[in-house]
Scaffold this active site. Structure first.
Site, PDB file in Angstrom:
ATOM      1  N   GLU A   1       7.027  -2.777 -19.106  1.00 34.68           N
ATOM      2  CA  GLU A   1       6.541  -1.966 -17.981  1.00 34.68           C
ATOM      3  C   GLU A   1       7.626  -1.791 -16.919  1.00 34.68           C
ATOM      4  OE1 GLU A   1       3.815  -0.287 -18.202  1.00 34.68           O
ATOM      5  OE2 GLU A   1       3.192  -1.297 -20.038  1.00 34.68           O
TER       6      GLU A   1
ATOM      7  N   ASP B   1       3.916   5.301 -26.509  1.00 36.48           N
ATOM      8  CA  ASP B   1       5.033   5.955 -25.805  1.00 36.48           C
ATOM      9  C   ASP B   1       5.786   6.876 -26.743  1.00 36.48           C
ATOM     10  OD1 ASP B   1       4.465   4.357 -23.612  1.00 36.48           O
ATOM     11  OD2 ASP B   1       5.849   2.789 -24.245  1.00 36.48           O
TER      12      ASP B   1
HETATM   13 ZN    ZN Z   1       4.954   1.741 -22.751  1.00 34.10          ZN
END
Ligand code: ZN
Length: 299
Positions: A79, A154
């Protein structure tokens, strides 16, 4: 109709809930009021609205989810990679918040806040988004020398964006301003379910190469930025491990190497105790240490 605390900034809430229907918003307000009531507060605070929004967006907090220290560390770096790139890549939406509190299916969350409601994306903004998507994987790789499945979403997002840039938005010089692949929309599902290939095999190869080029270029750009800002990455990840949630001003302080100003926050209902967990060999690994305490109010 709900008594709001002074710190509630409706414009920030509005910007972080794009696409919410009236019913979604009513649900958000209702959840926030319930959270405030649970803590016997007289007013609904920004903190209540924030956690209510996260719950509506991502699912309930799963503080009882057992996460090993190693997983937590990987999530913190993952993160931190997203957050740092959101702050450093030009044309990127500014960071709103980054957290490693697990919610729904996610172990962590980085939220960006567009400065205005956006209906149109420029090529630069899309590229910036792909770079930010790549940040999680790169931070894991450069820190631990290994990669996990945590970046699946992602990678999907980045690939899908690059595909649309090439096939739908005419943003690839090599393929030109054309549409490739006619969509067959399922009208009643409202969702695209099939793609009709209306181009040659030679073009298909070119499309694949262009998608790969776009994603790889952003991967390399993101890697350079995170390598140049390694010290910031480590500071942000360590602060996440300690505080679990960071906002934009705190991220700035960490990037500048300043001591972190921890703001007093409304008290939270105590987290449920973490239960012991049976290891894979059937052995119970014992009670884990309690979760990191949330910052307490100073008064
Ligand atoms: Zn991620």
């Amino acid at each position: 109709k709900i008594p709001r605390a002074e710190d509630v900034d409706l414009s920030v809430l509005a910007r972080s809930t794009p696409g919410f229907s009236g019913a979604d918003l009513a649900n958000l307000v209702n959840e926030a009021a319930l959270m405030a009531a649970r803590n016997t507060q007289k007013f609904v605070s920004m903190r209540d609205f924030e956690s209510s929004k996260d719950k509506v967006l991502m699912g309930a907090e799963r503080r009882s989810l057992i996460i090993t220290d190693e997983e937590k560390k990987i999530t913190a770096f993952h993160e931190a990679g997203h957050a740092l790139l959101a702050a450093l890549v030009p044309h990127s939406d500014p960071l709103h918040k980054v957290t490693i509190i697990p919610r729904g299916m996610a172990l962590g969350l980085t939220q960006q806040l567009p400065s205005e409601e956006k209906h149109n994306w420029s090529k630069e903004q899309l590229e910036a988004r792909i770079a930010v998507c790549m940040g999680g994987r790169i931070a894991e790789e450069t820190t631990f020398g290994q990669i996990t499945t945590g970046a699946q979403n992602d990678i999907e997002q980045a690939t899908e964006m690059a595909r649309k840039m090439v096939c739908e938005w005419g943003m690839s010089n090599a393929l030109g301003p054309l549409t490739y692949g006619k969509k067959e929309e399922a009208i009643f599902l409202g969702k695209e379910f099939n793609r009709h290939q209306d181009y040659s095999e030679a073009t298909a190869l070119k499309i694949d190469a262009e998608i790969k080029r776009i994603v790889t270029e952003q991967y390399e750009r993101a890697t350079r930025i995170l390598t140049d800002n390694r010290a910031s990455l480590v500071r942000v990840a360590e602060a996440l491990l300690e505080y679990e949630v960071l906002d934009a001003p705190q991220l700035k302080q960490l990037m500048a190497g300043e001591p972190l100003a921890v703001k007093p926050a409304a008290p939270l209902a105590p987290a449920p105790p973490r239960e012991a967990r049976a290891g894979e060999d059937g052995r119970t690994s014992g009670i884990l240490p309690p979760p990191v305490a949330d910052p307490r109010p100073t008064s």
